[in-house]
Design an enzyme around this catalytic site. Sequence first.
Site, PDB file in Angstrom:
ATOM      1  N   TYR A  88       5.834 -22.182  64.366  1.00 56.57           N
ATOM      2  CA  TYR A  88       5.951 -22.809  65.686  1.00 56.57           C
ATOM      3  C   TYR A  88       4.599 -22.833  66.393  1.00 56.57           C
ATOM      4  O   TYR A  88       4.003 -21.787  66.650  1.00 56.57           O
ATOM      5  CB  TYR A  88       6.959 -22.019  66.521  1.00 56.57           C
ATOM      6  CG  TYR A  88       7.540 -22.786  67.691  1.00 56.57           C
ATOM      7  CD1 TYR A  88       8.747 -23.455  67.562  1.00 56.57           C
ATOM      8  CD2 TYR A  88       6.887 -22.821  68.920  1.00 56.57           C
ATOM      9  CE1 TYR A  88       9.291 -24.145  68.636  1.00 56.57           C
ATOM     10  CE2 TYR A  88       7.424 -23.518  69.987  1.00 56.57           C
ATOM     11  CZ  TYR A  88       8.631 -24.174  69.846  1.00 56.57           C
ATOM     12  OH  TYR A  88       9.169 -24.857  70.905  1.00 56.57           O
TER      13      TYR A  88
ATOM     14  N   TYR B  27       6.911 -32.977  69.119  1.00 56.63           N
ATOM     15  CA  TYR B  27       7.459 -31.732  69.655  1.00 56.63           C
ATOM     16  C   TYR B  27       8.963 -31.873  69.815  1.00 56.63           C
ATOM     17  O   TYR B  27       9.457 -32.271  70.858  1.00 56.63           O
ATOM     18  CB  TYR B  27       6.812 -31.391  71.001  1.00 56.63           C
ATOM     19  CG  TYR B  27       7.297 -30.092  71.588  1.00 56.63           C
ATOM     20  CD1 TYR B  27       6.936 -28.873  71.021  1.00 56.63           C
ATOM     21  CD2 TYR B  27       8.111 -30.062  72.709  1.00 56.63           C
ATOM     22  CE1 TYR B  27       7.375 -27.676  71.556  1.00 56.63           C
ATOM     23  CE2 TYR B  27       8.552 -28.862  73.255  1.00 56.63           C
ATOM     24  CZ  TYR B  27       8.183 -27.679  72.671  1.00 56.63           C
ATOM     25  OH  TYR B  27       8.626 -26.488  73.204  1.00 56.63           O
TER      26      TYR B  27
END
Lengths: 386, 150
Positions: free
Chosen positions: A294, A344
């Site tokens: 991440y 994203y």
Amino acid sequence: MTQRQAAIVGIGATEFSKESGRTELQLAAECAKAACDDAGISPKDIDGMITFTIDNSDEIGLARCLGVKDLAYTSRIPGGGAAAAATLYHAMALIDANVCENVLIWRAMNERSQYRFGQTPTNMSGYTAGHGTGSLLWCIPFGAMTPGTWAGLAGRPYMEKYGVTNRDFGLLSVQQRKYASTNPKAWFYEKPITLDDHQNSRWIVEPVLRLLDCCQESDGAVAILVTSMERARDLKQPPVRILGATQSIPRNVEVIANFYHDDLAVMPEAEGTAKRLYKQTGMKPGDMQAAMIYDAFSPHVFMQLEAFGFCKRGEAKDFIASGEIDIGGKLPINTHGGLMGEAYIHGMNTMAEGVRQVRGSAVNQVRNVRNVLVSSGMAGAILARD
Amino acid sequence: MTAPNEAAPAPDAVPTAAKPTRLAPIVTLDAKFFWDASDREEFVGQQCGACGKFRFPPAPMCAHCNSLDTRIVQLSGRGKVVSWIKPIHPPAFGFKEPPTVAVIELEEGTRFVSNVVGIAFEAVTMNMAVEVCFEATMGNHKVPVFRPAQ
């Protein structure tokens, strides 16, 4: 009866854009249908649904779109993007426990065209209980109202302790944009950057984050479909085994506003996730051929590389500088371009790339992949070939 | 045409302080005691009446011994800077110039996000000693900020 094993059998996504032109519920329905088609499973047979907080699409509304006959389980995990990989953990548990047969995980967001995570919020409801972000209340009167400011505050002690500079972060950004440049699905397809581009991009938070250290704001949706290994072998795609998955939320750790735990130069949640995951699977860092990590902001990747033991504390900058995260390195990471380069979708697109690497269908395919780590900081999973 | 409040002040008028633009805190029930004290320029915290541990953010139970015996006590207001940044984009809401946002480690062992004032951003150093002072917000409230220790 022996314990069942969970496998990922379908992934689906919409295009990644800055303005989808349709509602989040529609995006959710589209990606869910695409994941079902990928697997060869009827959406009507979904019996478990999992997402995580800060998603506006409603479980029941989505189930109604898909024609789900009888939903046996739903959950929504706190922590926003930090919980992305926790969805695999919860899905695995449901399959292992024989509670569900077909578990849908999804994320749909018009996060650029409808609302913007990177800007100062106009609605404070996200700071209330249930979002795992209550400590953000304590930042507001002091001019720290964006994820960048919280990540900057959390990242600086790490930089100070190990002599890490923003230029070191730049090498990560350059590598991820290199991967994105050859990924037709990426927003930054055919748009690689140089270290100078990174160093010339404007400051977001001095002296930690420049623009090119930040993930994008994107519109789009991604879904993942999980079933049992036994069933997976009869479906369309090569099964991707969830070898292990776990979550770790140690005391005094906060999502992104992470400055209350003892040693601010480490991410205890990632260390906790790593410890449990390696114990659960009997694996070690050297058993991974790739990792999907991440990357909301550059420092998060550095600290996770260290927490998962791919390099020693303080050495992520050297690991990255020596090319180990490139396609031919020891541990290619975020080969789709990451949340910075591809889009994203709150970590979900990064997990989908983990699935493609195990299947052997990634555009930037790593050779001889058997095991891939996926991590969202507070949760992680090891995906493996059958 | 000039609006009345833009009229030039009389030469002998006492300059009035600019109206505060800093956002007021969002007050939750568990933290009301803290912000009420801040309005009185008092910097307080919670200490467990059973085991003596300090805690932050405010909570109704001690995480060490699970006692509900909670005391609201004056804190020393002294601490050190353990992280500090300058938010550039988007501009920090309510600030004309980018503030220095910092994590302060208090003498009592808890940490508190605040601003460091009265010193240039570039002059702040790791573990620099600071002490509490107060600044006004919109809506007639006050919040604790920190300046270099005298």
